[in-house]
Each structure stands twice: as C-alpha cells, then as structure tokens.
Scaffold this motif. Structure first.
Motif, PDB file in Angstrom:
ATOM      1  N   SER A   1       0.858  -1.299   0.362  1.00  0.00           N
ATOM      2  CA  SER A   1      -0.410   0.191  -0.220  1.00  0.00           C
ATOM      3  C   SER A   1       0.560   0.779  -0.417  1.00  0.00           C
ATOM      4  CB  SER A   1      -0.698   0.270   0.722  1.00  0.00           C
ATOM      5  OG  SER A   1      -1.387   1.124   1.406  1.00  0.00           O
ATOM      6  N   GLU A   2       1.957   1.399   0.447  1.00  0.00           N
ATOM      7  CA  GLU A   2       2.993   2.228   0.663  1.00  0.00           C
ATOM      8  C   GLU A   2       3.226   3.167  -0.372  1.00  0.00           C
ATOM      9  OE1 GLU A   2       6.937   2.871   3.042  1.00  0.00           O
ATOM     10  OE2 GLU A   2       5.630   1.886   4.015  1.00  0.00           O
ATOM     11  N   LEU A   3       3.956   1.321  -1.023  1.00  0.00           N
ATOM     12  CA  LEU A   3       5.196   1.659  -2.471  1.00  0.00           C
ATOM     13  C   LEU A   3       4.101   2.131  -3.538  1.00  0.00           C
ATOM     14  CD1 LEU A   3       6.773  -1.499  -2.074  1.00  0.00           C
ATOM     15  CD2 LEU A   3       7.591   0.699  -1.884  1.00  0.00           C
ATOM     16  N   LEU A   4       2.603   2.227  -3.434  1.00  0.00           N
ATOM     17  CA  LEU A   4       1.551   2.347  -4.287  1.00  0.00           C
ATOM     18  C   LEU A   4       1.459   3.478  -4.469  1.00  0.00           C
ATOM     19  CD1 LEU A   4      -0.111   0.902  -6.682  1.00  0.00           C
ATOM     20  CD2 LEU A   4      -1.478   0.710  -4.859  1.00  0.00           C
ATOM     21  N   SER A   5       1.124   4.085  -3.098  1.00  0.00           N
ATOM     22  CA  SER A   5       0.792   5.485  -3.231  1.00  0.00           C
ATOM     23  C   SER A   5       2.732   6.137  -3.262  1.00  0.00           C
ATOM     24  CB  SER A   5       0.915   5.681  -1.375  1.00  0.00           C
ATOM     25  OG  SER A   5       1.247   7.230  -1.095  1.00  0.00           O
ATOM     26  N   GLU A   6       3.732   6.007  -3.410  1.00  0.00           N
ATOM     27  CA  GLU A   6       4.986   6.836  -3.953  1.00  0.00           C
ATOM     28  C   GLU A   6       4.747   6.584  -5.060  1.00  0.00           C
ATOM     29  OE1 GLU A   6       8.044   4.420  -2.213  1.00  0.00           O
ATOM     30  OE2 GLU A   6       8.037   4.933   0.203  1.00  0.00           O
ATOM     31  N   LEU A   7       4.288   5.432  -6.228  1.00  0.00           N
ATOM     32  CA  LEU A   7       4.447   5.069  -7.172  1.00  0.00           C
ATOM     33  C   LEU A   7       3.103   6.406  -7.849  1.00  0.00           C
ATOM     34  CD1 LEU A   7       5.078   4.702 -10.082  1.00  0.00           C
ATOM     35  CD2 LEU A   7       3.102   2.473  -9.893  1.00  0.00           C
ATOM     36  N   ALA A   8       1.852   6.588  -7.016  1.00  0.00           N
ATOM     37  CA  ALA A   8       0.355   7.753  -7.548  1.00  0.00           C
ATOM     38  C   ALA A   8       1.518   8.993  -7.848  1.00  0.00           C
ATOM     39  CB  ALA A   8      -0.443   7.445  -5.804  1.00  0.00           C
ATOM     40  N   HIS A   9       2.064   8.866  -6.073  1.00  0.00           N
ATOM     41  CA  HIS A   9       2.564  10.712  -5.649  1.00  0.00           C
ATOM     42  C   HIS A   9       3.634  10.643  -7.384  1.00  0.00           C
ATOM     43  CE1 HIS A   9       1.549  10.315  -2.062  1.00  0.00           C
ATOM     44  NE2 HIS A   9       0.860  11.334  -2.087  1.00  0.00           N
ATOM     45  N   LEU A  10       4.769  10.271  -6.944  1.00  0.00           N
ATOM     46  CA  LEU A  10       5.092  10.025  -8.240  1.00  0.00           C
ATOM     47  C   LEU A  10       4.844  10.578  -9.589  1.00  0.00           C
ATOM     48  CD1 LEU A  10       7.659   7.623  -7.997  1.00  0.00           C
ATOM     49  CD2 LEU A  10       8.553  10.028  -7.602  1.00  0.00           C
ATOM     50  N   LEU A  11       3.956   9.637 -10.201  1.00  0.00           N
ATOM     51  CA  LEU A  11       3.091   9.811 -11.350  1.00  0.00           C
ATOM     52  C   LEU A  11       2.611  11.590 -11.023  1.00  0.00           C
ATOM     53  CD1 LEU A  11       0.861   6.872 -11.759  1.00  0.00           C
ATOM     54  CD2 LEU A  11       2.891   7.500 -13.064  1.00  0.00           C
ATOM     55  N   ARG A  12       1.815  11.382 -10.198  1.00  0.00           N
ATOM     56  CA  ARG A  12       1.281  13.321 -10.523  1.00  0.00           C
ATOM     57  C   ARG A  12       2.341  14.265 -10.466  1.00  0.00           C
ATOM     58  NH1 ARG A  12      -0.859  12.318  -5.286  1.00  0.00           N
ATOM     59  NH2 ARG A  12      -2.698  11.599  -6.116  1.00  0.00           N
TER      60      ARG A  12
ATOM     61  N   ILE B   1      12.779  11.763  -5.323  1.00  0.00           N
ATOM     62  CA  ILE B   1      13.844  10.824  -6.271  1.00  0.00           C
ATOM     63  C   ILE B   1      13.919   9.459  -4.938  1.00  0.00           C
ATOM     64  CG2 ILE B   1      16.545  10.604  -6.165  1.00  0.00           C
ATOM     65  CD1 ILE B   1      16.333  13.563  -6.779  1.00  0.00           C
ATOM     66  N   THR B   2      13.415   9.938  -3.936  1.00  0.00           N
ATOM     67  CA  THR B   2      13.821   8.929  -2.410  1.00  0.00           C
ATOM     68  C   THR B   2      11.931   8.074  -2.679  1.00  0.00           C
ATOM     69  OG1 THR B   2      14.681  10.686  -0.862  1.00  0.00           O
ATOM     70  CG2 THR B   2      13.009   8.493   0.383  1.00  0.00           C
ATOM     71  N   GLN B   3      11.189   8.588  -2.927  1.00  0.00           N
ATOM     72  CA  GLN B   3      10.422   7.224  -3.689  1.00  0.00           C
ATOM     73  C   GLN B   3      10.543   6.736  -4.588  1.00  0.00           C
ATOM     74  OE1 GLN B   3       6.872  10.586  -3.820  1.00  0.00           O
ATOM     75  NE2 GLN B   3       5.825  10.252  -2.576  1.00  0.00           N
ATOM     76  N   TYR B   4      10.808   7.281  -6.005  1.00  0.00           N
ATOM     77  CA  TYR B   4      11.671   6.623  -6.616  1.00  0.00           C
ATOM     78  C   TYR B   4      12.623   5.668  -6.456  1.00  0.00           C
ATOM     79  CZ  TYR B   4      14.082   5.543 -11.003  1.00  0.00           C
ATOM     80  OH  TYR B   4      15.044   4.771 -11.564  1.00  0.00           O
ATOM     81  N   LEU B   5      13.193   5.728  -5.472  1.00  0.00           N
ATOM     82  CA  LEU B   5      14.865   4.692  -5.235  1.00  0.00           C
ATOM     83  C   LEU B   5      14.090   3.730  -4.635  1.00  0.00           C
ATOM     84  CD1 LEU B   5      17.462   6.916  -5.084  1.00  0.00           C
ATOM     85  CD2 LEU B   5      17.230   5.734  -6.726  1.00  0.00           C
TER      86      LEU B   5
ATOM     87  N   VAL C   1      18.635  10.991 -11.640  1.00  0.00           N
ATOM     88  CA  VAL C   1      19.049   9.598 -11.458  1.00  0.00           C
ATOM     89  C   VAL C   1      18.449   8.800 -11.899  1.00  0.00           C
ATOM     90  CG1 VAL C   1      18.289   8.192  -8.718  1.00  0.00           C
ATOM     91  CG2 VAL C   1      18.597  11.032  -8.768  1.00  0.00           C
ATOM     92  N   GLU C   2      17.334   8.433 -12.896  1.00  0.00           N
ATOM     93  CA  GLU C   2      16.626   7.447 -13.623  1.00  0.00           C
ATOM     94  C   GLU C   2      16.940   7.007 -14.784  1.00  0.00           C
ATOM     95  OE1 GLU C   2      12.518   5.368 -15.742  1.00  0.00           O
ATOM     96  OE2 GLU C   2      13.028   7.876 -15.809  1.00  0.00           O
TER      97      GLU C   2
END
Length: 183
Positions: free
Chosen positions: A34-45, A64-68, A103-104
């Motif tokens: 759930s936490e990782l899915l939330s991080e992915l959603a934030h990155l997409l936004r 960048i922290t979320q991406y990593l 970074v990517e």
C-alpha cells in the motif's frame, strides 16, 4: 503525460515493472504494498507537472526518495541506497522533475538492473551560492564505462538556475556532481 524521449523519467516500463513488483509484495506485506503504491501515485502526479512549475530542491529530492524505494523493491538485494542531506534545498527553485530523470538515467545507462551488486550514495549539500547534488554509484563485478549525456535532462535548467556538471569514472565507480546556483 509521458515524454516520448527514451530517457524521460517514469517511462512506461518503469511503471509496469513497479506495478508488478507491488503486486507480488501484496502477498507478503500488504502494508508495504500500500505504501509503495502510494509512492508510485505521487510520482505519477509529480510527473504530470514535468517542468511546467517551479519546485524546491527539497521537493525534488523527496520524489527521488520515492523513486528509489520502488527501485529497491524491484532490484531487491542487488542495490543498496544511502541518502544524505535530502532535507536541504528549500530556497532554490528549479523546474519540476529535473533531478529525478538524472537519477533514472544513471541507473539505466550504468545498467544497474543486470549488475549483481549496486551501491548508490546520493548526497545533497549546501554551497556558498546554492546546492550540490552528488551521486556515487559503485557496482560489482564492474561498471559499464562511458560518460552520460545529460543535455536533455538539464535543458529545463537553462534560464532557471546556473549549473555545473562533473562526471568521474573508475573501473567500479561512477560519480556525478551537479552544482545548482541561483542566477
């Protein structure tokens, strides 16, 4: 939403692979998934704003922290990430989604996905007139050689901030320093 350039941040392959990794995590640890899915959603936004708005270096570093976090899920024991100074950079503004593609691109260009062991040290520190963003990657058995062309990733900085870029290579390490200063 996606830049058609092959080196753009959050390309469809990253999203697809991240979603698959999260899918497998659901069975092992639902809270983590759930936490990782939330991080992915934030990155997409965040990617939706891609250079259209100004943001702080601090905000860029949090993404960048979320991406990593997502990359650590995908690469598992093949990557160790160390972050330092990720709270800095409130005063300096830059276009949204500039540091994340760098970074990517480093992970992609240095082929972190097929290397047995990666250690990524990401540091942000203040300088007299701005911020120094440093990335140090070591790999085993050896690092893919060659400097990386960041001209596409750095072009949004033109007219926004002054910057200098340095790259150093050894057999097993790559170091990139990007100094960002106010105009």
């Amino acid at each position: 939403m996606f830049n058609k350039q092959p080196d753009s941040a959050l390309n469809p392959h990253f999203i697809f692979n991240s979603m698959n990794a999260i899918r497998y995590t659901i069975f092992e640890d639902q809270d983590k998934a759930s936490e990782l899915l939330s991080e992915l959603a934030h990155l997409l936004r965040y990617k939706l704003a891609d250079g259209k708005i100004a943001t702080s270096v601090h905000n860029e570093l949090s993404h960048i922290t979320q991406y990593l976090s997502l990359e650590q899920l995908r690469l598992e024991e093949r990557i160790t990430v160390k972050l330092d100074g990720m709270h800095l950079g409130e005063q300096l503004k830059l276009p949204c989604s500039v540091l994340l593609p760098i970074v990517e691109k480093i992970l992609h260009e240095k082929d972190a996905y097929s290397v047995f062991e990666n250690t990524l040290n990401l540091t942000c520190s203040t300088t007299d007139s701005g911020v120094l963003f440093s990335l140090y990657l070591t790999q085993s058995p050896k690092l893919k050689q060659g400097d990386i062309d960041f001209s596409n990733e750095l072009s949004p900085l033109d007219g926004a901030v002054k910057y200098t870029l340095k790259q150093e290579l050894t057999t097993n390490s790559y170091k990139m320093e990007l100094e960002l200063n106010k105009l």
